[in-house]
Design an enzyme around this catalytic site. Sequence first.
Site, PDB file in Angstrom:
ATOM      1  N   GLU A 123       4.867 -28.200  15.005  1.00  0.00           N
ATOM      2  CA  GLU A 123       5.495 -27.930  16.294  1.00  0.00           C
ATOM      3  C   GLU A 123       6.874 -28.595  16.302  1.00  0.00           C
ATOM      4  O   GLU A 123       6.989 -29.810  16.237  1.00  0.00           O
ATOM      5  CB  GLU A 123       4.626 -28.504  17.409  1.00  0.00           C
ATOM      6  CG  GLU A 123       5.230 -28.323  18.781  1.00  0.00           C
ATOM      7  CD  GLU A 123       4.498 -29.150  19.839  1.00  0.00           C
ATOM      8  OE1 GLU A 123       3.305 -29.451  19.636  1.00  0.00           O
ATOM      9  OE2 GLU A 123       5.142 -29.489  20.838  1.00  0.00           O
ATOM     10  N   SER A 125       9.023 -27.052  22.092  1.00  0.00           N
ATOM     11  CA  SER A 125       8.099 -26.676  23.139  1.00  0.00           C
ATOM     12  C   SER A 125       8.986 -26.245  24.300  1.00  0.00           C
ATOM     13  O   SER A 125       9.778 -27.033  24.793  1.00  0.00           O
ATOM     14  CB  SER A 125       7.268 -27.912  23.500  1.00  0.00           C
ATOM     15  OG  SER A 125       6.100 -27.528  24.166  1.00  0.00           O
ATOM     16  N   ARG A 172      10.603 -33.364  12.358  1.00  0.00           N
ATOM     17  CA  ARG A 172       9.752 -32.332  11.762  1.00  0.00           C
ATOM     18  C   ARG A 172      10.596 -31.229  11.118  1.00  0.00           C
ATOM     19  O   ARG A 172      10.178 -30.602  10.141  1.00  0.00           O
ATOM     20  CB  ARG A 172       8.817 -31.741  12.809  1.00  0.00           C
ATOM     21  CG  ARG A 172       7.744 -32.747  13.204  1.00  0.00           C
ATOM     22  CD  ARG A 172       6.829 -32.206  14.269  1.00  0.00           C
ATOM     23  NE  ARG A 172       5.921 -33.250  14.732  1.00  0.00           N
ATOM     24  CZ  ARG A 172       5.181 -33.147  15.832  1.00  0.00           C
ATOM     25  NH1 ARG A 172       5.252 -32.053  16.577  1.00  0.00           N
ATOM     26  NH2 ARG A 172       4.392 -34.128  16.183  1.00  0.00           N
TER      27      ARG A 172
END
Length: 424
Positions: free
Chosen positions: A350, A353, A392
Amino acid sequence: MHDLKMVREHIDALRAGMRRRGVLDALSPTIERAVALDKSRRETIQAVEERKAARNAVSQQVAQRKRGGESADDLQQRSRELGDEIARLDRELGETEAELSTILLELPNVTLDQVPAGGEESNEVVRTWGTPREGTRVVPHWEVGAKLGLVDFERGAKISGSGFIVFRRAGARLVRSLMNLMLDVHTSEHGYEETWVPVVVNRASMIGTGQLPKFEDDMYALKGDDAFLIPTAEVPLTNLYRDEILPESELPKALAAYSPCFRREAGAAGKDTRGLLRVHEFDKVELVRFVTPETSGEQLELLTAHAEKILHLLELPYRVVRLASGDTGFASAHTYDLEVYAPGVGKWLEVSSCSNFTDFQARRANIRYKPADGGRPRFVHTLNGSALAFSRIIGSILEHHQQEDGSVRVPAALSKYLGAERLS
RNA sequence: GGACAGGUGGCCGAGUGGUUGAAGGCACCGGUCUCGAAAACCGGCAUACCGGUGAACCCGGUAUCGAGAGUUCGAAUCUCUCCCUGUCCGCCA
């Protein structure tokens, strides 16, 4: 936060919303309590206001008599009695409202109709972009990162603790490059106002966006001050307009900011904690939009597209996931997660968001707009999305763009900033 | 951190403990005038909650002059605590 009218007039919708999140059983007694408190609140208000009206009238009479040079002892005595009752009822009302507001602040938002009911297993992949790479012979990012001297996990742990990362040389420059790439694209192509915000905020701000009171344990609190390190720039950006009324002509208002983000990750021990997957401090460019209620649905699509654009530029395959009700964050009514495939760890990560909070945050933070037609102020709808979270993304880049010889290809959009086409 | 000075409606700005939700001005909205505009003139212009009908318009009530507590029959006005802003001093990237 929900409108009190939700408790009073649309209690079934509130219950249905909680059921879709899978939390109705847990919250049912709380909701019943809120209904009772609302009823008692209104009764107490009526009782206390009746007496206040009487006291105001008596005070007027006292003033009149005193002007006429008469005694008003009897009236003053009556007023004193009313005052005692008012004090008692006010205290009662205060207790009722405090309990009611505690409940309202801890009830999650109701998700929109297009959001599937259920938990994580009901999440929907709505589209994918690019082709995930085969995982064989791809080394996990923490190995590549260490080997190329981009990331220093050991010293990060030494100076701060586990989950704190030191980036070095090209790794450090990579962070700076991502920041510049993202901010440049969002400001010059997507129309966001570049903003630089404090990473320390007060309690009112944390309540405004919904981190508090429920999730205080997840936040870093500053000793000696009632202040917190932000878990996301959403907090300062959204609270910029707390207690303000914006002219409709300024909507949609779009802000973008880079910030470090601080998360204690209490209770997340052992879950995806290797390398750069889950850290206590990471960097992120955040997008926030203030919009009219009628447009928030389409504005979420727009915001999500803005975040996706960065993934196109970074040439990373990803999927867009519509979160099911039970997986949707506390304050959100509709969330898309962007997940990038990391072949080294064999997982979808992820990296963003994007959420529509409807009026949930606006109500808490009291952010309104004055309609152009001159009507009374209404709550705005707020949206935000990461675009994107660096750590990430760096992990994904190190894995997806990894070459046979162990070096890493740098996508063209990024090499412009990094000053190199390859990390080796 | 220390010493002063302040915080009143979208903005500026009056305000003696008793029709001050709050004068006046600006901004904004509507109207008169004008071919039209400007000017001038007239009028309007806070928010939240409770109740009166289910909603709207509307009506009644309560609260709000940075926040909270206190004094008083009654507080924008008096007292205390806190927050914020400004100025000067100290410290400092």
